[in-house]
Design an enzyme around this catalytic site. Sequence first.
Site, PDB file in Angstrom:
ATOM      1  N   VAL A 180       0.861  -1.176   0.000  1.00  0.00           N
ATOM      2  CA  VAL A 180       0.000   0.000   0.000  1.00  0.00           C
ATOM      3  C   VAL A 180       0.893   1.219   0.000  1.00  0.00           C
ATOM      4  CG1 VAL A 180      -1.884  -1.149   1.153  1.00  0.00           C
ATOM      5  CG2 VAL A 180      -0.106  -0.061   2.505  1.00  0.00           C
ATOM      6  N   THR A 181       0.279   2.390  -0.061  1.00  0.00           N
ATOM      7  CA  THR A 181       1.080   3.615  -0.044  1.00  0.00           C
ATOM      8  C   THR A 181       2.037   3.606   1.138  1.00  0.00           C
ATOM      9  OG1 THR A 181      -0.889   4.703  -0.826  1.00  0.00           O
ATOM     10  CG2 THR A 181       0.945   6.099  -0.205  1.00  0.00           C
ATOM     11  N   GLN A 182       3.316   3.677   0.841  1.00  0.00           N
ATOM     12  CA  GLN A 182       4.292   3.707   1.924  1.00  0.00           C
ATOM     13  C   GLN A 182       4.819   5.122   2.133  1.00  0.00           C
ATOM     14  OE1 GLN A 182       4.819   1.235   3.804  1.00  0.00           O
ATOM     15  NE2 GLN A 182       4.233  -0.566   2.647  1.00  0.00           N
ATOM     16  N   SER A 183       4.598   5.944   1.157  1.00  0.00           N
ATOM     17  CA  SER A 183       5.021   7.338   1.281  1.00  0.00           C
ATOM     18  C   SER A 183       4.244   8.157   0.256  1.00  0.00           C
ATOM     19  CB  SER A 183       6.511   7.460   1.004  1.00  0.00           C
ATOM     20  OG  SER A 183       6.781   7.027  -0.298  1.00  0.00           O
TER      21      SER A 183
END
Lengths: 280, 293, 264, 272
Positions: free
Chosen positions: D32-35
């Site tokens: 998933v969005t990590q940053s």
Amino acid sequence: MFRNNYDNDSVTFSPQGRIFQVEYAAEAVKQGSVVVGIASKTHAVLVAIKRNAEELSSYQKKLFQIDEHVGIAIAGLTSDARVLSNFMKQQCLGHRLTYSRNMPVRSLVDMIGSKAQINTQHYGKRPYGVGLLVAGVDDSGPHLFEFQPSGMTEEMVAFAIGARSQMARTYLERNLDKFKTSSREELIEHGLRALKESLVQDRELTVENTSIGVVGYVKGDKEGGEEKKKKVEPFQVFDGQDVQRYLELVADDKKDDKDGSGPQPATVADEGEQMEVDAY
Amino acid sequence: MTSIGTGYDLSNSIFSPDGRNFQVEYAMKAVENGGTSIGIRCKDGVVLAVEKIITSKLLKPGANKRIATVDRHLGVVSSGMLPDGRHFVDRARDEARSWRDNFKTPITTADLASRMGNYLQAHTLYQSVRPFGITAIVGGFDAQEESPVDGEVGNGPSCGAGGKNPDKKYGGPFLYMIEPSGLYWGYYGAATGKGRQAAKAELEKLDLTGEGITLEEAVKEAARIIYVAHDDSKDKEFELEMSWISGKDGPTKGLHQEVPKALREEAERLAKKSLDDSDDEEEEKKDGDKMEE
Amino acid sequence: MAMFSQNPLLNGPNYSFSEAPKFNAPEGAREHRFDPYTDNGGSTLAIAGADFTIMAGDTRLTSGYSINSRFHPKVFKIGGTTSDQKDATLVLSVVGFAADGEALKERLDAICKMYRYRHGKPMSVKACAQRLSTILYQKRFFPYYAYAILGGLDEEGKGAVYSYDPVGSYEREQCRAGGAAASLIMPFLDNQVNFKNQFIPGSGEGHALQERERRPLSRQEVETLVKDAFDGAVERHIEVGDGLQMMIITKEGIEEVVLPLKKD
Amino acid sequence: MDHRPQAWGRPRDDVYGAYDGSYLNNSGPRTVTQSPVVTGTSVIAIKFKDGIVMAADNLASYGSLARFTDVKRLRTFLGTTVIGFGGDVSDMQFLDRHLEELAVDESYEAEPTIDEDDQEAKKASQLNAGNIYRYLQKLMYQRRNSFDPLWNHILVAGFDSASKPLLGSVDLRGTSFTSPSLATGFGAALAQPIMRKYAATEEDAAKLTREQAVGVIKECMKVLFYRDARSLDRYSIAIVTKDGIELKEDEQLEKQSWAFAERIKGYGTQTV
């Protein structure tokens, strides 16, 4: 006897376009004891006659709190009502948690309407055998809704469902104009008078057999200075000795019925004392 | 009725030897018992109207709406079984929402009608369900101008979603009517419910296909037609509910909205007046040119 | 083979991308992991008296060196019939990660409300305390990062304070401080509430010294203690300040007071 | 050389290495969005006596690259609430779509209430800023619980159920709070001290006029443009009052003065 072929399930239309199973379910509502609801500009009240199975048994519960701003009165199968009431409770709780406001009563009623409609369109399901009066307040004011087994939901000024409720409705229709501006106490009084109309002869409203539920707005709380927001009086059910003072309001008997309730109705076919109906 | 007793009418999705699905026909009977609904597609919008029979004095006046908003630019009205109508609206809203999710643009009236036609048709295919006891009229105004997609980011060409021919005209008012069988057609004027015959006759008198009439005229006509179609000998009082949809530069700014109170009252006044006038005429003529039923 | 390459560096030994260090190779790991927790600072304090309980907390909400809000309460009434908590009998304070604290409060409140609805009476502190422990422990492997204190009156009408760690270990205590300045306030409470290290003057030397007799504090005394404790904490801890919120639970109900603290 | 037609026009493996198709690999854990990727910087807002002023610049950065320069980061809801987004732009668009759905839901309920023409009552029954603030908090907290956060810091401005001005903030962890003035990102360090000079408390904010509030916000936007490298001098400003929202999406910072820049030493080609 003529055998009706079209009344075995709720997925069959009759040649006239009727669905008998749904109509039969509506009959179950008429087996339950009568409940009355009225809404004014500031309050919505529910009043109900409770039955007891026998002299020494307890009285059935007719009014239920759903959330702090909504309550229901039931007529018909109590167990079906419980399913609906639990569902409504969940919805209100969820709505309050996500939006921090009272769930709009109309959305709530629409949800059970849709739920009930599904039961009238699928094989193997049966319609709910219960009718509800839903009283509540939300940001747009007090409301009273009627719910039928067909999934029909309608907003009413006042209404009565259950056994012999026609008499109560007649009373309500006659006094329709007064409700909008009625005070909390007047609304309860009207409710009880409507209830009285539906009683079989020789029956009386007593502290044992009468339930009253009230929800509404409290008059402007001046705490916050220019506090504009109306404060909600949470839905509350009065039973037993708590209804005494309201019963006294209508204890003046027929002589004071200045609107002339017309001829006392003759005893109508009995209230159909079936155990499963309105009993736990 | 010929269908009764043959056994072919006892469950849905069963053909009779002459190729009819009786349960669907019975569902249409339910529609024919409902209050009249009509829709008018005019040159600059769509009007929906419904005759709400007041079944009880205790109903809260004006509170129980029969015309529903499905998406901002789409309205639905139906005749027949009210709870089925609500189900129809719930489903239509789901369709409109999933369309927005997938395509990032509002659903067109035609697409919604197609989706809902499929849904109703599916309910004629199985013995485990029954057909819908409603006929629904779907009105909408599809946007004529480009709308930003997803709050566009960047300095790219300001051409919206693209894929459009600059010379071609897109969008506009649309009207569809969907029957219990799932059958649907596009209409200029549609009517269903109890008074559909009379309403249809009146609709046909309007010039909807040629020059067209304006939205405001359509509102007044709609009110008049509902009044004409109402049968006061059989039915009790009724309430008139009307909604309208115009384009972006029209009175509703592309939204489906209830007709404002003032305009509705004016339309009702004119409707009543025209009824009175024609009554007078009828008395004069004596022979009475009754609508063929 | 590398003659097609336009890159002069690639002449010579062939540099194949398939042998290039992978983005996710251990030494090149640059993965930005999301940290679901943060510490929003602040401090709480609870003291049980003979027939009352006082719960308190400052109202500052911080993240790092920033003050997010100067008024963000940490002390909540729990389990009233309605959302305005008019008839509540219990108070919960939470400190740590504010979002978890609030989620915890709402869970417990919903449970208390259902209990009241089903049984027609409010939950006892003892029952609620046990339930709170279960809620916290249920999230043992993704804990609510919140130090909770629950206060109320027990069955005998005595003040009750239950304190918790984030995963549900709990005990009933006379007093407890939680949060950023807990280590500053707790020793002060030991001395002032439980009279630790207080001896009767002249009672002897060394082991012969007699402890000062312990007696329950009055409400007035406790209120003063709470204010002093927070004034001290504000002075020495940057995450504490702005306002002091106090809830005084007695058999008459719950009284709420908000007093100013230093805003620096 | 590979002459097979399927290799035509493709980078040569022997030169550029084999195609790395690992990103197409859907085995292994879901990521998933990590940053955040494309980001917006600060959003700032301050209360005044009849409402709230909010502003954010129109820049979306891709790391240090000023990628998009006309991004609208202030969004309106039902014409009564303004929502300002800092952080990831794609997550902002997701939220915007989500709020749009919510607004469409609201348009279903066009029911008149007690009196047919009681528009006040109808308005009261629609979701207000208080409800939206709460809703977004729940949404953000839920996403952080599933370790799939929406990488935003959001400001919500409008009126609550008691018709009082509401200014709230929600971040990617679901932490939510209200205050007379709020700022996300760099604004928390650069703008908040300036705003607090004018509106330290609710009482102070209730004395500010609309002009004063707008002035403070413009001043803060200027400071942010001077000091925040990921900022822009074109910005959006919204003023929420009981009468509705005034939203201007293409404002230019006025009266900039870079005189101070000359006094900064030790950077770039400057030698003295």
